[in-house]
Design a protein around this motif. Structure first.
Motif, PDB file in Angstrom:
ATOM      1  N   PHE A   1       0.835  -1.197   0.000  1.00  0.00           N
ATOM      2  CA  PHE A   1       0.000   0.000   0.000  1.00  0.00           C
ATOM      3  C   PHE A   1       0.876   1.255   0.000  1.00  0.00           C
ATOM      4  N   LEU A   2       1.923   1.255   0.814  1.00  0.00           N
ATOM      5  CA  LEU A   2       2.805   2.421   0.863  1.00  0.00           C
ATOM      6  C   LEU A   2       3.584   2.594  -0.435  1.00  0.00           C
ATOM      7  N   LEU A   3       3.993   1.480  -1.056  1.00  0.00           N
ATOM      8  CA  LEU A   3       4.677   1.579  -2.345  1.00  0.00           C
ATOM      9  C   LEU A   3       3.780   2.247  -3.376  1.00  0.00           C
ATOM     10  N   ALA A   4       2.498   1.855  -3.383  1.00  0.00           N
ATOM     11  CA  ALA A   4       1.564   2.464  -4.320  1.00  0.00           C
ATOM     12  C   ALA A   4       1.415   3.958  -4.040  1.00  0.00           C
ATOM     13  N   ILE A   5       1.373   4.334  -2.758  1.00  0.00           N
ATOM     14  CA  ILE A   5       1.268   5.748  -2.392  1.00  0.00           C
ATOM     15  C   ILE A   5       2.543   6.499  -2.780  1.00  0.00           C
ATOM     16  N   PHE A   6       3.711   5.920  -2.476  1.00  0.00           N
ATOM     17  CA  PHE A   6       4.986   6.577  -2.767  1.00  0.00           C
ATOM     18  C   PHE A   6       5.153   6.830  -4.262  1.00  0.00           C
ATOM     19  N   GLN A   7       4.741   5.871  -5.084  1.00  0.00           N
ATOM     20  CA  GLN A   7       4.904   6.008  -6.525  1.00  0.00           C
ATOM     21  C   GLN A   7       3.985   7.071  -7.116  1.00  0.00           C
ATOM     22  N   GLN A   8       2.939   7.410  -6.386  1.00  0.00           N
ATOM     23  CA  GLN A   8       2.005   8.420  -6.866  1.00  0.00           C
ATOM     24  C   GLN A   8       2.215   9.750  -6.146  1.00  0.00           C
ATOM     25  N   SER A   9       3.304   9.852  -5.362  1.00  0.00           N
ATOM     26  CA  SER A   9       3.594  11.079  -4.617  1.00  0.00           C
ATOM     27  C   SER A   9       5.001  11.554  -4.945  1.00  0.00           C
ATOM     28  N   GLU A  10       5.262  12.803  -4.635  1.00  0.00           N
ATOM     29  CA  GLU A  10       6.581  13.372  -4.849  1.00  0.00           C
ATOM     30  C   GLU A  10       7.095  13.979  -3.545  1.00  0.00           C
ATOM     31  N   GLY A  11       8.417  14.049  -3.429  1.00  0.00           N
ATOM     32  CA  GLY A  11       9.002  14.643  -2.240  1.00  0.00           C
ATOM     33  C   GLY A  11       9.090  13.659  -1.088  1.00  0.00           C
ATOM     34  N   TYR A  12       9.375  14.204   0.099  1.00  0.00           N
ATOM     35  CA  TYR A  12       9.596  13.384   1.292  1.00  0.00           C
ATOM     36  C   TYR A  12       8.389  13.371   2.231  1.00  0.00           C
ATOM     37  N   GLY A  13       7.287  13.969   1.793  1.00  0.00           N
ATOM     38  CA  GLY A  13       6.118  14.018   2.659  1.00  0.00           C
ATOM     39  C   GLY A  13       5.558  12.646   2.973  1.00  0.00           C
ATOM     40  N   ALA A  14       5.441  11.781   1.956  1.00  0.00           N
ATOM     41  CA  ALA A  14       4.863  10.454   2.159  1.00  0.00           C
ATOM     42  C   ALA A  14       5.739   9.583   3.063  1.00  0.00           C
ATOM     43  N   PRO A  15       7.063   9.456   2.804  1.00  0.00           N
ATOM     44  CA  PRO A  15       7.891   8.668   3.733  1.00  0.00           C
ATOM     45  C   PRO A  15       7.897   9.232   5.155  1.00  0.00           C
ATOM     46  N   LEU A  16       7.889  10.562   5.286  1.00  0.00           N
ATOM     47  CA  LEU A  16       7.864  11.173   6.610  1.00  0.00           C
ATOM     48  C   LEU A  16       6.560  10.846   7.329  1.00  0.00           C
ATOM     49  N   GLY A  17       5.458  10.917   6.610  1.00  0.00           N
ATOM     50  CA  GLY A  17       4.170  10.572   7.199  1.00  0.00           C
ATOM     51  C   GLY A  17       4.133   9.124   7.662  1.00  0.00           C
ATOM     52  N   ALA A  18       4.703   8.211   6.841  1.00  0.00           N
ATOM     53  CA  ALA A  18       4.744   6.797   7.224  1.00  0.00           C
ATOM     54  C   ALA A  18       5.574   6.594   8.485  1.00  0.00           C
ATOM     55  N   LEU A  19       6.703   7.305   8.583  1.00  0.00           N
ATOM     56  CA  LEU A  19       7.555   7.185   9.773  1.00  0.00           C
ATOM     57  C   LEU A  19       6.836   7.687  11.020  1.00  0.00           C
ATOM     58  N   ILE A  20       6.151   8.821  10.901  1.00  0.00           N
ATOM     59  CA  ILE A  20       5.398   9.357  12.040  1.00  0.00           C
ATOM     60  C   ILE A  20       4.293   8.385  12.446  1.00  0.00           C
ATOM     61  N   GLY A  21       3.617   7.820  11.462  1.00  0.00           N
ATOM     62  CA  GLY A  21       2.569   6.851  11.747  1.00  0.00           C
ATOM     63  C   GLY A  21       3.100   5.618  12.451  1.00  0.00           C
ATOM     64  N   LEU A  22       4.281   5.148  12.030  1.00  0.00           N
ATOM     65  CA  LEU A  22       4.890   3.980  12.663  1.00  0.00           C
ATOM     66  C   LEU A  22       5.247   4.273  14.117  1.00  0.00           C
ATOM     67  N   LEU A  23       5.861   5.432  14.362  1.00  0.00           N
ATOM     68  CA  LEU A  23       6.208   5.806  15.738  1.00  0.00           C
ATOM     69  C   LEU A  23       4.959   5.952  16.599  1.00  0.00           C
ATOM     70  N   GLY A  24       3.917   6.533  16.010  1.00  0.00           N
ATOM     71  CA  GLY A  24       2.659   6.666  16.740  1.00  0.00           C
ATOM     72  C   GLY A  24       2.053   5.312  17.068  1.00  0.00           C
ATOM     73  N   ALA A  25       2.130   4.374  16.118  1.00  0.00           N
ATOM     74  CA  ALA A  25       1.579   3.034  16.346  1.00  0.00           C
ATOM     75  C   ALA A  25       2.327   2.315  17.460  1.00  0.00           C
ATOM     76  N   ILE A  26       3.660   2.470  17.484  1.00  0.00           N
ATOM     77  CA  ILE A  26       4.455   1.844  18.550  1.00  0.00           C
ATOM     78  C   ILE A  26       4.071   2.418  19.910  1.00  0.00           C
ATOM     79  N   ALA A  27       3.911   3.747  19.955  1.00  0.00           N
ATOM     80  CA  ALA A  27       3.543   4.396  21.215  1.00  0.00           C
ATOM     81  C   ALA A  27       2.159   3.942  21.683  1.00  0.00           C
ATOM     82  N   VAL A  28       1.211   3.887  20.751  1.00  0.00           N
ATOM     83  CA  VAL A  28      -0.146   3.448  21.102  1.00  0.00           C
ATOM     84  C   VAL A  28      -0.139   1.992  21.537  1.00  0.00           C
ATOM     85  N   GLY A  29       0.621   1.143  20.827  1.00  0.00           N
ATOM     86  CA  GLY A  29       0.690  -0.263  21.180  1.00  0.00           C
ATOM     87  C   GLY A  29       1.240  -0.479  22.579  1.00  0.00           C
TER      88      GLY A  29
END
Length: 281
Positions: free
Chosen positions: A137-165
């Motif tokens: 899913f992220l690969l599909a999003i990354f290929q349709q996006s430009e810049g570092y916004g998408a990878p940064l968002g994924a990283l923030i989401g991962l850190l948030g998921a770890i904290a919530v877990g």
């Protein structure tokens, strides 16, 4: 940035919930000594997901333009299929997830041989399923996006998921998981519809799909895809300012079928009582 953040947050919490259920059950039944095997399974699943994602991204960079369009279309289709299945499955089976995991755990530890391997394999497949669908899913999003916004968002989401877990496992956070998975599931289905629409367009640009290419409407003058609002809509929901019949038809048909399945009442199986007596070697 918002789409990969929410996707990673949801899928990360789902994986954390699975690991948390397993860890809590081992602790409650006096089998905490098996936790290293659980973490080994988690580590192997994460490593496989990263290797698959990195490998696919490297392959895509080596392709010429036309093959890149084909690759983007195929990855998008795989992402839509995997995420749709998992969102709908989670919606129907959430109530029995805990009992099924506990039953699988007891089954893995019930034998007298290879208990560690069975436990590692069980955790690996449970977490790898979440990891691989997130990768596609992220690969599909990354290929349709430009810049570092998408990878940064994924990283923030991962850190948030770890904290919530961690907070959920320690009991310091109360989260209505049913409502969380319901609303994030709906959001993912809408995003998946946009990925499907973009995949159909990519397949056309790759020369694979050339049917129903008449333009339905053209609003490029009033809401262009490269404008401030259009770029946000395109990044989040696959908006196109001049969609063809095949693109718009795929988007609409997918939403009708996916939302119908999502809201269809599920048939919940009665939880099978699990046994906590194991033979340890």
């Amino acid at each position: 940035m918002l789409v990969p953040l929410l996707i990673m947050l949801r899928e990360g919490i789902e994986a954390a919930l699975i690991v948390g259920i397993i860890a809590s059950y081992l602790k409650q039944t006096g089998r905490g000594q098996w936790m290293p095997a659980v973490w080994l399974g988690v580590f192997l699943a994460a490593a496989v997901a990263l290797l698959v994602g990195g490998g696919l991204e490297w392959m895509a960079a080596e392709f010429p333009q036309k093959q890149q369009e084909l690759f983007e279309g195929v990855i998008g289709l795989l992402a839509v299929v995997m995420l749709s299945f998992m969102v709908i499955w989670m919606r129907k089976m959430a109530r029995s997830l805990k009992a099924e995991l506990q039953g699988s755990l007891d089954h893995a530890l019930a034998g007298s041989h290879h208990q560690t391997l069975a436990l590692v394999a069980m955790v690996f497949f449970a977490v790898a399923r979440e990891g691989l669908e997130t990768v596609f899913f992220l690969l599909a999003i990354f290929q349709q996006s430009e810049g570092y916004g998408a990878p940064l968002g994924a990283l923030i989401g991962l850190l948030g998921a770890i904290a919530v877990g961690v907070a959920l496992y320690r009991g310091s956070l109360k989260l209505n998981l049913s409502q969380f998975f319901r609303w994030t599931g709906l959001f993912i289905l809408v995003v998946a519809a946009g990925i499907l629409a973009n995949s159909v367009r990519a397949l056309h640009e790759a020369g694979v799909w050339n049917t129903l290419q008449a333009v339905v409407f053209d609003v490029s003058e009033t809401l262009p895809m490269d404008g401030p609002v259009g770029s946000v809509l395109a990044g989040m929901f696959g908006y196109q300012d001049a969609p063809t019949v095949s693109v718009l038809g795929a988007w609409a048909l997918y939403l009708v079928v996916a939302l119908t399945l999502f809201f269809m009442p599920g048939t919940h199986k009665k939880p099978v009582p699990s046994t906590s007596t194991v033979t340890q070697h």
